[in-house]
Design a protein around this motif. Structure first.
Motif, PDB file in Angstrom:
ATOM      1  N   ASP A 248     -21.372   9.549 -20.788  1.00 30.17           N
ATOM      2  CA  ASP A 248     -20.782  10.538 -20.993  1.00 30.17           C
ATOM      3  C   ASP A 248     -21.796  11.597 -20.652  1.00 30.17           C
ATOM      4  O   ASP A 248     -22.583  12.421 -21.222  1.00 30.17           O
ATOM      5  CB  ASP A 248     -20.525  10.702 -22.205  1.00 30.17           C
ATOM      6  CG  ASP A 248     -19.468  12.080 -21.755  1.00 30.17           C
ATOM      7  OD1 ASP A 248     -19.468  12.665 -21.357  1.00 30.17           O
ATOM      8  OD2 ASP A 248     -19.035  13.025 -22.996  1.00 30.17           O
ATOM      9  N   GLU A 249     -22.284  11.217 -18.755  1.00 36.37           N
ATOM     10  CA  GLU A 249     -23.592  11.882 -18.711  1.00 36.37           C
ATOM     11  C   GLU A 249     -23.077  13.683 -18.724  1.00 36.37           C
ATOM     12  O   GLU A 249     -24.650  14.454 -19.321  1.00 36.37           O
ATOM     13  CB  GLU A 249     -24.304  11.993 -16.818  1.00 36.37           C
ATOM     14  CG  GLU A 249     -25.127  12.464 -16.569  1.00 36.37           C
ATOM     15  CD  GLU A 249     -26.049  11.443 -17.349  1.00 36.37           C
ATOM     16  OE1 GLU A 249     -27.351  12.097 -17.309  1.00 36.37           O
ATOM     17  OE2 GLU A 249     -26.071  10.386 -17.420  1.00 36.37           O
ATOM     18  N   ALA A 250     -21.914  14.317 -18.432  1.00 33.11           N
ATOM     19  CA  ALA A 250     -21.288  15.406 -18.495  1.00 33.11           C
ATOM     20  C   ALA A 250     -21.441  16.109 -19.853  1.00 33.11           C
ATOM     21  O   ALA A 250     -22.173  17.033 -20.173  1.00 33.11           O
ATOM     22  CB  ALA A 250     -20.481  15.705 -17.770  1.00 33.11           C
ATOM     23  N   GLY A 251     -21.059  15.344 -20.987  1.00 32.64           N
ATOM     24  CA  GLY A 251     -20.897  15.926 -21.888  1.00 32.64           C
ATOM     25  C   GLY A 251     -22.496  15.863 -23.099  1.00 32.64           C
ATOM     26  O   GLY A 251     -23.043  16.431 -23.717  1.00 32.64           O
ATOM     27  N   GLY A 252     -22.827  15.040 -22.340  1.00 26.53           N
ATOM     28  CA  GLY A 252     -24.259  14.959 -22.832  1.00 26.53           C
ATOM     29  C   GLY A 252     -25.279  16.387 -22.374  1.00 26.53           C
ATOM     30  O   GLY A 252     -26.066  17.128 -23.427  1.00 26.53           O
ATOM     31  N   GLU A 253     -24.814  16.589 -21.182  1.00 30.00           N
ATOM     32  CA  GLU A 253     -26.421  17.376 -20.796  1.00 30.00           C
ATOM     33  C   GLU A 253     -25.514  19.136 -21.159  1.00 30.00           C
ATOM     34  O   GLU A 253     -26.281  19.442 -21.386  1.00 30.00           O
ATOM     35  CB  GLU A 253     -25.969  17.611 -19.101  1.00 30.00           C
ATOM     36  CG  GLU A 253     -26.433  16.387 -18.487  1.00 30.00           C
ATOM     37  CD  GLU A 253     -27.729  16.743 -18.511  1.00 30.00           C
ATOM     38  OE1 GLU A 253     -29.311  17.691 -18.641  1.00 30.00           O
ATOM     39  OE2 GLU A 253     -29.321  15.396 -18.352  1.00 30.00           O
ATOM     40  N   ALA A 254     -24.229  18.938 -21.485  1.00 30.84           N
ATOM     41  CA  ALA A 254     -23.347  19.650 -22.199  1.00 30.84           C
ATOM     42  C   ALA A 254     -24.545  20.074 -23.524  1.00 30.84           C
ATOM     43  O   ALA A 254     -24.394  20.879 -23.921  1.00 30.84           O
ATOM     44  CB  ALA A 254     -21.887  20.119 -21.894  1.00 30.84           C
ATOM     45  N   ASP A 255     -24.075  19.320 -24.194  1.00 33.41           N
ATOM     46  CA  ASP A 255     -24.425  19.280 -24.647  1.00 33.41           C
ATOM     47  C   ASP A 255     -26.687  20.007 -25.808  1.00 33.41           C
ATOM     48  O   ASP A 255     -26.882  20.178 -26.687  1.00 33.41           O
ATOM     49  CB  ASP A 255     -24.735  18.330 -26.652  1.00 33.41           C
ATOM     50  CG  ASP A 255     -23.479  17.819 -27.257  1.00 33.41           C
ATOM     51  OD1 ASP A 255     -22.457  18.867 -27.589  1.00 33.41           O
ATOM     52  OD2 ASP A 255     -23.102  16.372 -27.601  1.00 33.41           O
ATOM     53  N   ILE A 256     -27.219  19.076 -25.093  1.00 31.86           N
ATOM     54  CA  ILE A 256     -28.309  19.533 -24.830  1.00 31.86           C
ATOM     55  C   ILE A 256     -28.654  21.315 -24.259  1.00 31.86           C
ATOM     56  O   ILE A 256     -29.612  21.935 -24.775  1.00 31.86           O
ATOM     57  CB  ILE A 256     -29.185  18.428 -24.070  1.00 31.86           C
ATOM     58  CG1 ILE A 256     -29.188  17.067 -24.235  1.00 31.86           C
ATOM     59  CG2 ILE A 256     -30.865  19.221 -23.276  1.00 31.86           C
ATOM     60  CD1 ILE A 256     -29.884  15.880 -23.250  1.00 31.86           C
ATOM     61  N   ALA A 257     -27.754  21.614 -23.627  1.00 37.38           N
ATOM     62  CA  ALA A 257     -28.033  22.861 -23.065  1.00 37.38           C
ATOM     63  C   ALA A 257     -27.652  23.666 -23.574  1.00 37.38           C
ATOM     64  O   ALA A 257     -28.395  24.457 -23.887  1.00 37.38           O
ATOM     65  CB  ALA A 257     -27.191  22.832 -21.112  1.00 37.38           C
ATOM     66  N   GLU A 258     -26.389  23.289 -24.767  1.00 38.50           N
ATOM     67  CA  GLU A 258     -26.231  24.151 -26.267  1.00 38.50           C
ATOM     68  C   GLU A 258     -26.828  24.159 -27.193  1.00 38.50           C
ATOM     69  O   GLU A 258     -27.685  24.861 -27.861  1.00 38.50           O
ATOM     70  CB  GLU A 258     -24.736  23.737 -26.381  1.00 38.50           C
ATOM     71  CG  GLU A 258     -24.288  24.257 -27.678  1.00 38.50           C
ATOM     72  CD  GLU A 258     -23.589  25.725 -27.418  1.00 38.50           C
ATOM     73  OE1 GLU A 258     -23.684  26.439 -28.150  1.00 38.50           O
ATOM     74  OE2 GLU A 258     -23.694  26.178 -26.771  1.00 38.50           O
ATOM     75  N   ALA A 259     -27.855  22.866 -26.936  1.00 35.03           N
ATOM     76  CA  ALA A 259     -28.521  22.839 -28.223  1.00 35.03           C
ATOM     77  C   ALA A 259     -30.048  24.433 -27.448  1.00 35.03           C
ATOM     78  O   ALA A 259     -30.289  24.744 -28.525  1.00 35.03           O
ATOM     79  CB  ALA A 259     -29.688  21.647 -28.284  1.00 35.03           C
ATOM     80  N   ASP A 260     -30.806  24.163 -26.876  1.00 33.96           N
ATOM     81  CA  ASP A 260     -31.730  25.113 -25.720  1.00 33.96           C
ATOM     82  C   ASP A 260     -30.973  25.886 -26.395  1.00 33.96           C
ATOM     83  O   ASP A 260     -32.446  27.053 -26.097  1.00 33.96           O
ATOM     84  CB  ASP A 260     -32.071  24.309 -24.720  1.00 33.96           C
ATOM     85  CG  ASP A 260     -32.496  23.200 -24.456  1.00 33.96           C
ATOM     86  OD1 ASP A 260     -33.307  22.693 -25.318  1.00 33.96           O
ATOM     87  OD2 ASP A 260     -32.211  22.775 -22.831  1.00 33.96           O
TER      88      ASP A 260
END
Length: 289
Positions: A248-260
């Protein structure tokens, strides 16, 4: 004035005595003003007050206050200078040694931490702070990559205080980092039984499930963490990495962006450096390959 003091049985102060008493009053005012400034977050002003007070009278409590202000301001060398004076005055004071070790930890000077605390950890005397001393010695050994020694000192810390949950958590993390998943899981399960599903214990459990290659179970636990605390930086980042592992590349990137975003980093940070730092922060346990 001299007549009235004589009449009522007092003695008139000499100029030297009056000057001394004024100095004592000035010291008290400066020390009190420094404490008030510290509580208000005016750390530079607090430092100025404490420094001026120490020019009048060398007082260990004031030096302790000053050291803490320097720490809050990130001026670690200045803090260590004050702490050295405290240690020279009270070389057997474990609390001062722990304060120095904490500053050394913030400087990533793990040899300095070890040098500071090992004499207390290995002493025949039992200190009230023995569980903390052994805990921070363990953190020094973790910083030095000596995980077996770290585990030994964490076990001593737990022996000193059986309900010192931080030591259990750090020992679980250290077991996992060393590759001993079974012992890490044993400590994690003990913490879950004692404390319930708190964020740190759930994160530990999720990391263990990743290490055991039970990725769906790990994802379910990370979901619990983020549902309970949508601002959990570690939960978001680690879930993001796990989602990417699961495709789930898009979901993963969304979580990491939210963490940042939660962590106050973001687009202004160089993307390559951000990625390196992310891996350093997330994969301290070697669970994301």
């Amino acid at each position: 004035m001299g007549f009235w003091k004589t009449l009522f049985g007092g003695e008139e102060e000499t100029p030297e005595q009056e000057q001394q008493h004024q100095a004592e009053r000035d010291f008290d005012v400066l020390k009190t003003d420094g404490q008030k400034a510290s509580r208000l977050g005016r750390h530079e002003y607090a430092v100025a007050c404490f420094t001026k007070a120490l020019e009048i009278h060398d007082d260990l409590e004031t030096r302790d206050y000053l050291a803490h202000e320097y720490i809050r301001m990130g001026q670690f060398d200045e803090a260590l200078g004050e702490i050295k004076v405290l240690q020279d005055a009270e070389p057997d004071n474990a609390q001062i040694a722990l304060l120095r070790a904490n500053v050394k930890y913030m400087q990533e000077d793990y040899d300095g931490m070890k040098e500071t605390l090992l004499p207390f950890a290995n002493a025949e005397t039992t200190y009230d702070e023995s569980h903390l001393i052994n805990y921070w010695v363990a953190k020094a050994f973790i910083g030095l990559g000596e995980l077996g020694k770290a585990i030994d000192y964490l076990t001593k810390s737990i022996s000193d205080m059986p309900d010192y949950w931080d030591a259990y958590l750090l020992r679980a993390q250290t077991y996992l980092k060393s590759g001993d998943v079974d012992l890490a899981e044993k400590d994690a399960n003990f913490l879950l039984a004692q404390l319930g599903e708190q964020e740190e214990t759930l994160l530990m459990q999720a990391r263990i499930e990743v290490k055991k290659d039970k990725l769906d179970d790990a994802l379910a636990i990370y979901n619990k963490v983020v549902d309970a605390n949508p601002f959990s930086v570690e939960g978001l980042r680690e879930r993001g990495m796990l989602k990417k592992m699961l495709g789930d590349e898009a979901g993963g990137e969304a979580d990491i962006a939210e963490a940042d975003e939660v962590n106050g980093t973001g687009a202004q940070e160089d993307i390559e450096e951000k990625t390196k730092q992310m891996y350093k922060n997330i994969d301290a346990y070697g669970i994301f390959g």
